[in-house]
Enzyme design. Structure first.
Site, mmCIF file in Angstrom:
data_model
loop_
_atom_site.group_PDB
_atom_site.id
_atom_site.type_symbol
_atom_site.label_atom_id
_atom_site.label_comp_id
_atom_site.label_asym_id
_atom_site.label_seq_id
_atom_site.Cartn_x
_atom_site.Cartn_y
_atom_site.Cartn_z
ATOM 1 N N LYS A 101 21.454 -2.761 11.651
ATOM 2 C CA LYS A 101 22.921 -2.597 11.291
ATOM 3 C C LYS A 101 23.749 -3.830 12.014
ATOM 4 O O LYS A 101 23.569 -3.925 13.181
ATOM 5 C CB LYS A 101 23.610 -1.327 11.633
ATOM 6 C CG LYS A 101 24.887 -1.143 11.105
ATOM 7 C CD LYS A 101 25.406 0.339 11.590
ATOM 8 C CE LYS A 101 26.729 0.777 11.303
ATOM 9 N NZ LYS A 101 27.152 2.020 11.452
ATOM 10 N N SER A 134 29.172 4.842 7.732
ATOM 11 C CA SER A 134 29.069 3.272 7.568
ATOM 12 C C SER A 134 27.984 2.764 7.642
ATOM 13 O O SER A 134 27.705 1.371 7.409
ATOM 14 C CB SER A 134 30.034 2.993 8.963
ATOM 15 O OG SER A 134 29.259 3.169 10.191
ATOM 16 N N SER A 146 27.431 8.858 10.399
ATOM 17 C CA SER A 146 27.540 7.645 9.752
ATOM 18 C C SER A 146 25.903 7.137 9.560
ATOM 19 O O SER A 146 25.599 6.085 9.006
ATOM 20 C CB SER A 146 27.979 6.359 10.565
ATOM 21 O OG SER A 146 29.477 6.642 10.273
#
Length: 506
Positions: A82, A157, A181
């Protein structure tokens, strides 16, 4: 094994093929890079892919294997990271224009662990800007799409990481979980995601959003793969003051033992009464959840309903604590030290005007919204009424969990009340925030949580089954997850992702 079969195999199977000499890390990494090139224009999972660095890491893994110096089973298996996790020599933006083009001079601790274990990093995945959002629609560099339906959200996210795994662009990925998330994107993409006990995976080098809530963790297509990655990235780190020296290790061993036994006799499972359906829950989500409960009972677990009475205030408390911490953490982006710098178009150039111009141009609407809210609740006239009160509610929720652990070993619920919604369906921020109701409690309490696929809803989209355990009892997640996954896959005749429609790419 054909290239398609190799890409669709699990990370554990890829590791076994590497160990047997059936494939090299370079060949495996190149296959995933080709897949990214072929489909990511439609999916949008990645913000940055550096093929040369990935292949060089793969070559190093192959050389270490030849020398007999590899230290982990996953050595040579590629991974996606990420883009809120700092990577030396590779762009890290947190999906924000304010960090566009920033190349860090150091690695996050978890990235150091990945490199030490010889996992080639394919690239950096998309996210909601600074991890603020639940749909990956709030990235400054374009949205990510759900591989099951390119017109729907992949969650957030960590939607880029989930989509990369679900689209077979990467066998493994790293995400971060502040209010769900990791777990929510895993649920809506038919993948597995784990939020470890807070402090298990170092936050050093993870760009902070809400420091008391942020938790890096593994994402993959199976419970075993997730456990294997968990074992790589988890470590005690003196550079992170919240890092646990006594965090549990050896999750892959737990999974394999559970798979061999296939038995949950003696495990006490508590269904969270406040999260077991009701207004806002899709019928297909609730029915899939209860079908999975029946499988747990068939495996020997005892199931009872447990009430956590203060969960009704969790959403409100979270959306006061999180913005307060975020507004404090994001104060460092001032146009003075690093990142974007914008000078005012008119008037004097002062520290105040440069900061205002930089933050106005560099931050997106969702980030601005949360900074404003957080600054308000921390202000002198409102601190006790809002932030202080929210922290008291957090304590009450932690006490609810502590009481529940006296009765049960794990708590379960649907991971999300709905399946992946269409882009634009939740333009109202409050509607998007409300979907975090099932995942937020684990972050407020600091307990570990897992989401694994439990089936398809009435709309043909994946549903997630959430498991929570006491702090430092991450092994319970993996034990239950391994047994439930095996039972479900026996029913399905394979992994749920095998039912996903083929990606339609130009």
């Amino acid at each position: 094994m054909s290239t398609d079969a190799l890409l669709r195999s699990t990370a554990a199977e890829q590791a076994a093929a590497l160990a047997a000499g059936d494939v090299s890390s370079r060949e495996l990494t190149a296959a995933h890079l080709e897949r990214i090139s072929a489909v990511d224009g439609a999916v949008g999972a990645f913000l940055d892919v550096d093929a040369d660095k990935a292949l060089a890491s793969a070559d190093a893994a192959d050389a270490a294997r030849a020398e007999g110096t590899l230290t982990h089973e996953l050595a040579g298996v590629p991974v996606a990271v990420k883009d809120i996790v700092v990577t030396r020599g590779q762009v890290t933006t947190a999906a924000s224009k304010i960090l566009e083009g920033w190349v860090p001079p150091y690695d996050a601790t978890l990235v150091t662990n990945l490199r030490r274990a010889h996992l080639p990093i394919l690239g950096k995945t998309n996210l909601d800007e600074f991890a603020m959002g639940g749909s990956t629609e709030h990235s400054a560099f374009g949205r990510t799409c759900n591989p099951w339906d390119l017109g729907r959200i992949p969650g957030g996210s960590s939607g880029g990481s989930a989509a990369a795994v679900g689209a077979f662009e990467a066998p493994l990925a790293v995400g971060t979980d502040t209010g769900g998330s990791i777990r929510q994107p895993a649920a809506v993409t038919g993948t597995v995601g784990v939020k470890p006990t807070y402090g298990t995976v170092s936050r050093f080098g993870v760009i902070a959003m809400a420091s008391s809530l942020d938790t890096p963790g593994p994402m993959a297509r199976t419970v075993l793969d997730t456990a294997l990655l968990h074992d790589v990235i988890a470590s005690h780190d003196p550079r992170d003051s919240t890092s646990l020296a006594d965090a549990p290790r050896g999750m892959a061993e737990v999974v394999r033992a559970a798979q061999a036994g296939g038995d949950l006799t003696g495990l006490r499972v508590g269904v969270i009464a406040e999260l077991d359906g009701g207004e806002g829950y899709q019928p297909g989500v609730v029915s899939s959840f209860h079908a999975a409960l029946a499988l747990l009972e068939a495996a020997g677990a005892s199931v009872e309903t447990v009430s956590l009475p203060h969960l009704e205030y969790a959403l409100d408390a979270y959306y006061l604590i999180m913005p307060a911490e975020a507004s404090s953490n994001l104060a460092r982006y001032d146009g003075m030290r690093y990142g974007l710098r914008v000078e005012p178009s008119s008037g004097p150039v002062t520290a105040e005007t440069v900061m205002a111009a930089t933050r106005g141009a560099g931050f997106g609407d969702e980030v601005k919204r949360r900074i404003i809210l957080g600054t308000h609740v921390l202000s002198a006239g409102y601190y006790d009424a809002y932030y202080g009160a929210a922290q008291k509610v957090r304590t009450l929720i932690q006490r609810d969990f502590a009481a529940a652990w006296q009765r049960v070993d794990v708590l379960v619920s649907p991971t999300a009340p709905v399946t992946a919604y269409r882009f634009g369906d939740k333009d109202d921020p409050l509607a998007m925030y409300a979907l975090d109701v099932t995942t937020i409690p684990a972050n407020l309490a600091g307990v570990p949580g897992m989401s694994l696929p439990s089936g398809l809803s009435e709309d043909g989209l994946p549903v997630g089954f959430q498991v929570l355990a006491p702090q430092r009892a991450d092994d319970r997640l993996y034990r239950l997850g391994a047994v439930l996954e095996a039972q479900l896959e026996e029913r399905w005749g394979g992994h749920l992702l095998a039912r996903a429609p083929e990606l339609e790419v130009n």
